[in-house]
Design a protein around this motif. Sequence first.
Motif, PDB file in Angstrom:
ATOM      1  N   GLU A  67     -13.972 -16.529 -12.935  1.00  0.00           N
ATOM      2  CA  GLU A  67     -14.727 -15.595 -12.117  1.00  0.00           C
ATOM      3  C   GLU A  67     -15.286 -15.990 -10.755  1.00  0.00           C
ATOM      4  O   GLU A  67     -15.452 -15.365  -9.678  1.00  0.00           O
ATOM      5  CB  GLU A  67     -15.842 -14.799 -13.043  1.00  0.00           C
ATOM      6  CG  GLU A  67     -15.294 -14.419 -14.225  1.00  0.00           C
ATOM      7  CD  GLU A  67     -16.278 -13.818 -15.203  1.00  0.00           C
ATOM      8  OE1 GLU A  67     -17.652 -14.245 -14.934  1.00  0.00           O
ATOM      9  OE2 GLU A  67     -16.057 -12.834 -16.137  1.00  0.00           O
ATOM     10  N   SER A  71     -14.515 -13.561  -7.692  1.00  0.00           N
ATOM     11  CA  SER A  71     -15.471 -12.901  -7.167  1.00  0.00           C
ATOM     12  C   SER A  71     -15.524 -12.576  -5.677  1.00  0.00           C
ATOM     13  O   SER A  71     -15.836 -11.652  -5.170  1.00  0.00           O
ATOM     14  CB  SER A  71     -16.779 -13.517  -7.494  1.00  0.00           C
ATOM     15  OG  SER A  71     -17.065 -13.473  -8.763  1.00  0.00           O
ATOM     16  N   HIS A  73     -13.348 -12.297  -3.526  1.00  0.00           N
ATOM     17  CA  HIS A  73     -12.017 -11.385  -3.234  1.00  0.00           C
ATOM     18  C   HIS A  73     -12.306  -9.909  -3.846  1.00  0.00           C
ATOM     19  O   HIS A  73     -11.422  -9.226  -3.447  1.00  0.00           O
ATOM     20  CB  HIS A  73     -10.839 -11.857  -3.821  1.00  0.00           C
ATOM     21  CG  HIS A  73     -10.597 -13.328  -3.213  1.00  0.00           C
ATOM     22  ND1 HIS A  73     -10.483 -13.879  -1.823  1.00  0.00           N
ATOM     23  CD2 HIS A  73     -10.717 -14.642  -4.021  1.00  0.00           C
ATOM     24  CE1 HIS A  73     -10.232 -15.044  -1.944  1.00  0.00           C
ATOM     25  NE2 HIS A  73     -10.415 -15.464  -2.849  1.00  0.00           N
ATOM     26  N   LEU A  74     -13.656  -9.754  -4.348  1.00  0.00           N
ATOM     27  CA  LEU A  74     -13.770  -8.268  -4.746  1.00  0.00           C
ATOM     28  C   LEU A  74     -14.385  -7.545  -3.903  1.00  0.00           C
ATOM     29  O   LEU A  74     -15.156  -7.972  -2.957  1.00  0.00           O
ATOM     30  CB  LEU A  74     -14.534  -8.510  -6.320  1.00  0.00           C
ATOM     31  CG  LEU A  74     -13.905  -9.234  -7.610  1.00  0.00           C
ATOM     32  CD1 LEU A  74     -15.199  -9.349  -8.562  1.00  0.00           C
ATOM     33  CD2 LEU A  74     -12.757  -8.655  -7.886  1.00  0.00           C
ATOM     34  N   SER A  75     -13.812  -6.095  -3.865  1.00  0.00           N
ATOM     35  CA  SER A  75     -14.659  -5.402  -3.019  1.00  0.00           C
ATOM     36  C   SER A  75     -16.037  -4.638  -3.689  1.00  0.00           C
ATOM     37  O   SER A  75     -16.534  -3.983  -3.064  1.00  0.00           O
ATOM     38  CB  SER A  75     -13.637  -4.379  -2.641  1.00  0.00           C
ATOM     39  OG  SER A  75     -13.532  -3.749  -3.916  1.00  0.00           O
ATOM     40  N   LEU A  78     -18.873  -7.758  -9.765  1.00  0.00           N
ATOM     41  CA  LEU A  78     -17.827  -8.233 -10.851  1.00  0.00           C
ATOM     42  C   LEU A  78     -18.396  -7.322 -12.098  1.00  0.00           C
ATOM     43  O   LEU A  78     -17.536  -6.656 -12.966  1.00  0.00           O
ATOM     44  CB  LEU A  78     -18.231  -9.574 -11.462  1.00  0.00           C
ATOM     45  CG  LEU A  78     -17.462 -10.217 -12.263  1.00  0.00           C
ATOM     46  CD1 LEU A  78     -16.046 -10.168 -11.895  1.00  0.00           C
ATOM     47  CD2 LEU A  78     -17.879 -11.491 -12.814  1.00  0.00           C
ATOM     48  N   LEU A  81     -16.834  -3.712 -12.477  1.00  0.00           N
ATOM     49  CA  LEU A  81     -15.331  -3.524 -12.648  1.00  0.00           C
ATOM     50  C   LEU A  81     -15.116  -2.877 -14.150  1.00  0.00           C
ATOM     51  O   LEU A  81     -16.169  -3.030 -14.891  1.00  0.00           O
ATOM     52  CB  LEU A  81     -14.691  -4.917 -12.783  1.00  0.00           C
ATOM     53  CG  LEU A  81     -14.400  -5.669 -11.453  1.00  0.00           C
ATOM     54  CD1 LEU A  81     -13.853  -7.258 -11.446  1.00  0.00           C
ATOM     55  CD2 LEU A  81     -13.856  -5.022 -10.267  1.00  0.00           C
ATOM     56  N   GLU A  85      -9.477  -3.550 -15.754  1.00  0.00           N
ATOM     57  CA  GLU A  85      -9.284  -4.484 -14.511  1.00  0.00           C
ATOM     58  C   GLU A  85      -9.828  -5.692 -14.530  1.00  0.00           C
ATOM     59  O   GLU A  85      -9.229  -6.823 -14.203  1.00  0.00           O
ATOM     60  CB  GLU A  85     -10.013  -3.576 -13.572  1.00  0.00           C
ATOM     61  CG  GLU A  85      -9.447  -2.245 -12.972  1.00  0.00           C
ATOM     62  CD  GLU A  85     -10.389  -1.788 -11.939  1.00  0.00           C
ATOM     63  OE1 GLU A  85     -11.389  -1.840 -11.790  1.00  0.00           O
ATOM     64  OE2 GLU A  85      -9.715  -0.792 -11.107  1.00  0.00           O
ATOM     65  N   LEU A  86     -11.141  -5.885 -15.207  1.00  0.00           N
ATOM     66  CA  LEU A  86     -11.701  -7.060 -15.416  1.00  0.00           C
ATOM     67  C   LEU A  86     -10.783  -8.131 -16.099  1.00  0.00           C
ATOM     68  O   LEU A  86     -10.562  -9.325 -15.771  1.00  0.00           O
ATOM     69  CB  LEU A  86     -13.047  -7.078 -16.024  1.00  0.00           C
ATOM     70  CG  LEU A  86     -13.877  -8.221 -16.170  1.00  0.00           C
ATOM     71  CD1 LEU A  86     -14.030  -9.106 -14.916  1.00  0.00           C
ATOM     72  CD2 LEU A  86     -15.303  -8.153 -16.855  1.00  0.00           C
ATOM     73  N   LEU A  89      -7.587  -9.118 -14.469  1.00  0.00           N
ATOM     74  CA  LEU A  89      -7.944  -9.894 -13.502  1.00  0.00           C
ATOM     75  C   LEU A  89      -7.964 -11.362 -14.197  1.00  0.00           C
ATOM     76  O   LEU A  89      -7.599 -12.380 -13.590  1.00  0.00           O
ATOM     77  CB  LEU A  89      -9.129  -9.657 -12.549  1.00  0.00           C
ATOM     78  CG  LEU A  89      -8.694  -8.434 -11.464  1.00  0.00           C
ATOM     79  CD1 LEU A  89      -9.948  -7.994 -11.021  1.00  0.00           C
ATOM     80  CD2 LEU A  89      -7.551  -8.841 -10.541  1.00  0.00           C
ATOM     81  N   VAL A 130      -6.712  -7.898  -4.877  1.00  0.00           N
ATOM     82  CA  VAL A 130      -7.393  -9.271  -5.469  1.00  0.00           C
ATOM     83  C   VAL A 130      -6.422 -10.441  -5.458  1.00  0.00           C
ATOM     84  O   VAL A 130      -6.482 -11.436  -5.465  1.00  0.00           O
ATOM     85  CB  VAL A 130      -8.122  -8.837  -6.486  1.00  0.00           C
ATOM     86  CG1 VAL A 130      -9.061 -10.404  -7.265  1.00  0.00           C
ATOM     87  CG2 VAL A 130      -9.269  -7.983  -6.301  1.00  0.00           C
TER      88      VAL A 130
END
Length: 147
Positions: A67, A71, A73-75, A78, A81, A85-86, A89, A130
């Motif tokens: 994480e 993190s 790189h996430l728009s 966390l 999400l 998706e989580l 990833l 991501v």
Amino acid sequence: MNKKPSFGARKKARRYALQALYGWLLSGNTLSDIEAHVLLEHAEEAFDRDYFQCLLHEVPAHLESIESIMSPHLSRKLEDLGAIELTILRISVYELKERLDIPYRVVINEGLELAKTFGSADSHRFVNGVLDKVARELRVNEISTNG
């Protein structure tokens, strides 16, 4: 003699690991209980059981580092999400970080396929963005060599 598992066997292992880790995230059941259920449910199927078990136990064991890598790189946060998706990833970032035997393009492609199959309509775009950034961070040498 041990032979290398087929691509399809590993693909199924990833799929079952995604389903198991998703269930773990939502249910709070123990990894051991989830593992026993999946292995029983798919007892007659050919898939890479060793890889399934690796992902099922290693991803949760490395959650903090996984994480912390993804993190930045996430728009979005966390906690915002979706669970699918989580989980995708987490698996993919684990593979990019720890499984250098798997080419980064394979990791990204498998993450995209899981997102297309199990995620919402645009999940694969988000996951791709991501993972591309994480791969550029973690696999610099591989990317510069292979382009």
